[in-house]
Write a protein that holds these residues in place. Structure first.
Motif, PDB file in Angstrom:
ATOM      1  N   LEU A  14     -43.598  30.655 -90.568  1.00  0.00           N
ATOM      2  CA  LEU A  14     -43.776  29.534 -89.650  1.00  0.00           C
ATOM      3  C   LEU A  14     -43.791  30.037 -88.217  1.00  0.00           C
ATOM      4  O   LEU A  14     -44.663  29.671 -87.436  1.00  0.00           O
ATOM      5  N   ALA A  15     -42.860  30.893 -87.885  1.00  0.00           N
ATOM      6  CA  ALA A  15     -42.794  31.437 -86.522  1.00  0.00           C
ATOM      7  C   ALA A  15     -44.066  32.218 -86.195  1.00  0.00           C
ATOM      8  O   ALA A  15     -44.628  32.069 -85.113  1.00  0.00           O
ATOM      9  N   ALA A  16     -44.535  33.023 -87.133  1.00  0.00           N
ATOM     10  CA  ALA A  16     -45.730  33.832 -86.897  1.00  0.00           C
ATOM     11  C   ALA A  16     -46.963  32.945 -86.693  1.00  0.00           C
ATOM     12  O   ALA A  16     -47.733  33.148 -85.755  1.00  0.00           O
ATOM     13  N   GLU A  17     -47.141  31.967 -87.566  1.00  0.00           N
ATOM     14  CA  GLU A  17     -48.291  31.069 -87.450  1.00  0.00           C
ATOM     15  C   GLU A  17     -48.217  30.244 -86.173  1.00  0.00           C
ATOM     16  O   GLU A  17     -49.214  30.063 -85.487  1.00  0.00           O
ATOM     17  N   ARG A  18     -47.047  29.764 -85.868  1.00  0.00           N
ATOM     18  CA  ARG A  18     -46.855  28.948 -84.674  1.00  0.00           C
ATOM     19  C   ARG A  18     -47.142  29.753 -83.414  1.00  0.00           C
ATOM     20  O   ARG A  18     -47.786  29.271 -82.493  1.00  0.00           O
ATOM     21  N   ASP A  19     -46.696  30.984 -83.383  1.00  0.00           N
ATOM     22  CA  ASP A  19     -46.865  31.814 -82.198  1.00  0.00           C
ATOM     23  C   ASP A  19     -48.307  32.273 -81.983  1.00  0.00           C
ATOM     24  O   ASP A  19     -48.681  32.639 -80.886  1.00  0.00           O
ATOM     25  N   ARG A  20     -49.131  32.233 -83.035  1.00  0.00           N
ATOM     26  CA  ARG A  20     -50.540  32.600 -82.910  1.00  0.00           C
ATOM     27  C   ARG A  20     -51.363  31.504 -82.239  1.00  0.00           C
ATOM     28  O   ARG A  20     -52.459  31.757 -81.770  1.00  0.00           O
ATOM     29  N   ASP A  21     -50.815  30.309 -82.230  1.00  0.00           N
ATOM     30  CA  ASP A  21     -51.554  29.145 -81.733  1.00  0.00           C
ATOM     31  C   ASP A  21     -50.811  28.571 -80.526  1.00  0.00           C
ATOM     32  O   ASP A  21     -49.727  28.038 -80.654  1.00  0.00           O
ATOM     33  N   ALA A  22     -51.421  28.678 -79.350  1.00  0.00           N
ATOM     34  CA  ALA A  22     -50.768  28.234 -78.114  1.00  0.00           C
ATOM     35  C   ALA A  22     -50.449  26.741 -78.141  1.00  0.00           C
ATOM     36  O   ALA A  22     -49.382  26.327 -77.690  1.00  0.00           O
ATOM     37  N   ALA A  23     -51.348  25.942 -78.690  1.00  0.00           N
ATOM     38  CA  ALA A  23     -51.111  24.494 -78.752  1.00  0.00           C
ATOM     39  C   ALA A  23     -49.943  24.178 -79.679  1.00  0.00           C
ATOM     40  O   ALA A  23     -49.099  23.328 -79.373  1.00  0.00           O
ATOM     41  N   ARG A  25     -47.472  26.190 -80.416  1.00  0.00           N
ATOM     42  CA  ARG A  25     -46.257  26.672 -79.750  1.00  0.00           C
ATOM     43  C   ARG A  25     -45.794  25.668 -78.688  1.00  0.00           C
ATOM     44  O   ARG A  25     -44.603  25.370 -78.585  1.00  0.00           O
ATOM     45  N   ALA A  26     -46.737  25.117 -77.933  1.00  0.00           N
ATOM     46  CA  ALA A  26     -46.382  24.143 -76.898  1.00  0.00           C
ATOM     47  C   ALA A  26     -45.778  22.885 -77.520  1.00  0.00           C
ATOM     48  O   ALA A  26     -44.786  22.349 -77.012  1.00  0.00           O
ATOM     49  N   THR A  27     -46.356  22.427 -78.618  1.00  0.00           N
ATOM     50  CA  THR A  27     -45.811  21.256 -79.302  1.00  0.00           C
ATOM     51  C   THR A  27     -44.431  21.549 -79.840  1.00  0.00           C
ATOM     52  O   THR A  27     -43.512  20.734 -79.723  1.00  0.00           O
ATOM     53  N   TRP A  28     -44.238  22.730 -80.435  1.00  0.00           N
ATOM     54  CA  TRP A  28     -42.935  23.135 -80.976  1.00  0.00           C
ATOM     55  C   TRP A  28     -41.862  23.046 -79.891  1.00  0.00           C
ATOM     56  O   TRP A  28     -40.768  22.570 -80.137  1.00  0.00           O
ATOM     57  N   GLU A  29     -42.191  23.483 -78.710  1.00  0.00           N
ATOM     58  CA  GLU A  29     -41.230  23.469 -77.599  1.00  0.00           C
ATOM     59  C   GLU A  29     -40.828  22.050 -77.203  1.00  0.00           C
ATOM     60  O   GLU A  29     -39.748  21.855 -76.650  1.00  0.00           O
ATOM     61  N   THR A  30     -41.693  21.066 -77.473  1.00  0.00           N
ATOM     62  CA  THR A  30     -41.349  19.682 -77.136  1.00  0.00           C
ATOM     63  C   THR A  30     -40.491  19.010 -78.194  1.00  0.00           C
ATOM     64  O   THR A  30     -39.883  17.979 -77.930  1.00  0.00           O
ATOM     65  N   GLU A  57     -48.415  24.241 -94.265  1.00  0.00           N
ATOM     66  CA  GLU A  57     -49.654  23.643 -93.759  1.00  0.00           C
ATOM     67  C   GLU A  57     -49.393  22.275 -93.148  1.00  0.00           C
ATOM     68  O   GLU A  57     -49.992  21.918 -92.132  1.00  0.00           O
ATOM     69  N   LYS A  58     -48.482  21.511 -93.741  1.00  0.00           N
ATOM     70  CA  LYS A  58     -48.160  20.187 -93.215  1.00  0.00           C
ATOM     71  C   LYS A  58     -47.510  20.304 -91.823  1.00  0.00           C
ATOM     72  O   LYS A  58     -47.882  19.592 -90.889  1.00  0.00           O
ATOM     73  N   VAL A  59     -46.554  21.212 -91.687  1.00  0.00           N
ATOM     74  CA  VAL A  59     -45.883  21.409 -90.395  1.00  0.00           C
ATOM     75  C   VAL A  59     -46.881  21.891 -89.347  1.00  0.00           C
ATOM     76  O   VAL A  59     -46.905  21.401 -88.221  1.00  0.00           O
ATOM     77  N   LEU A  60     -47.734  22.831 -89.731  1.00  0.00           N
ATOM     78  CA  LEU A  60     -48.730  23.342 -88.785  1.00  0.00           C
ATOM     79  C   LEU A  60     -49.716  22.248 -88.371  1.00  0.00           C
ATOM     80  O   LEU A  60     -50.113  22.183 -87.203  1.00  0.00           O
ATOM     81  N   ALA A  61     -50.081  21.381 -89.301  1.00  0.00           N
ATOM     82  CA  ALA A  61     -50.975  20.280 -88.958  1.00  0.00           C
ATOM     83  C   ALA A  61     -50.308  19.337 -87.954  1.00  0.00           C
ATOM     84  O   ALA A  61     -50.953  18.864 -87.015  1.00  0.00           O
ATOM     85  N   GLU A  62     -49.020  19.087 -88.130  1.00  0.00           N
ATOM     86  CA  GLU A  62     -48.285  18.247 -87.181  1.00  0.00           C
ATOM     87  C   GLU A  62     -48.229  18.928 -85.813  1.00  0.00           C
ATOM     88  O   GLU A  62     -48.366  18.262 -84.788  1.00  0.00           O
ATOM     89  N   LEU A  63     -48.037  20.223 -85.811  1.00  0.00           N
ATOM     90  CA  LEU A  63     -47.958  20.946 -84.546  1.00  0.00           C
ATOM     91  C   LEU A  63     -49.294  20.963 -83.815  1.00  0.00           C
ATOM     92  O   LEU A  63     -49.349  20.897 -82.584  1.00  0.00           O
ATOM     93  N   ARG A  64     -50.353  21.052 -84.573  1.00  0.00           N
ATOM     94  CA  ARG A  64     -51.683  21.123 -83.961  1.00  0.00           C
ATOM     95  C   ARG A  64     -52.211  19.748 -83.586  1.00  0.00           C
ATOM     96  O   ARG A  64     -53.211  19.663 -82.877  1.00  0.00           O
ATOM     97  N   GLY A  65     -51.538  18.724 -84.074  1.00  0.00           N
ATOM     98  CA  GLY A  65     -51.820  17.341 -83.702  1.00  0.00           C
ATOM     99  C   GLY A  65     -53.159  16.871 -84.018  1.00  0.00           C
ATOM    100  O   GLY A  65     -53.826  16.055 -83.579  1.00  0.00           O
TER     101      GLY A  65
END
Length: 65
Positions: A14-23, A25-30, A57-65
């Motif tokens: 999760l951390a690796a996938e999240r950190d590859r995508d700036a959007a 990562r920004a959502t995660w921080e909020t 995939e579900k968490v990443l989809a939520e993060l990518r909005g």
């Protein structure tokens, strides 16, 4: 805020996938600490790799909005 996933060996994907995508990562921080923890926990509690992949995939989809 502490990175919930970095302390979880099984949360590293999760951390690796999240950190590859700036959007993502920004959502995660909020997200609140509790929301971050629940997202990571949903992955660490998955028993089957298929379930874990689907939840990731579900968490990443939520993060990518």
């Amino acid at each position: 805020m502490a990175d919930v996933c970095s302390s979880e060996p099984r949360g590293s994907d999760l951390a690796a996938e999240r950190d590859r995508d700036a959007a993502a990562r920004a959502t995660w921080e909020t997200w609140s600490f509790t929301r971050q923890k629940e997202a990571a926990r949903s992955l660490t509690e998955a028993r089957k790799p298929e379930t874990r992949a689907r939840r990731l995939e579900k968490v990443l989809a939520e993060l990518r909005g």
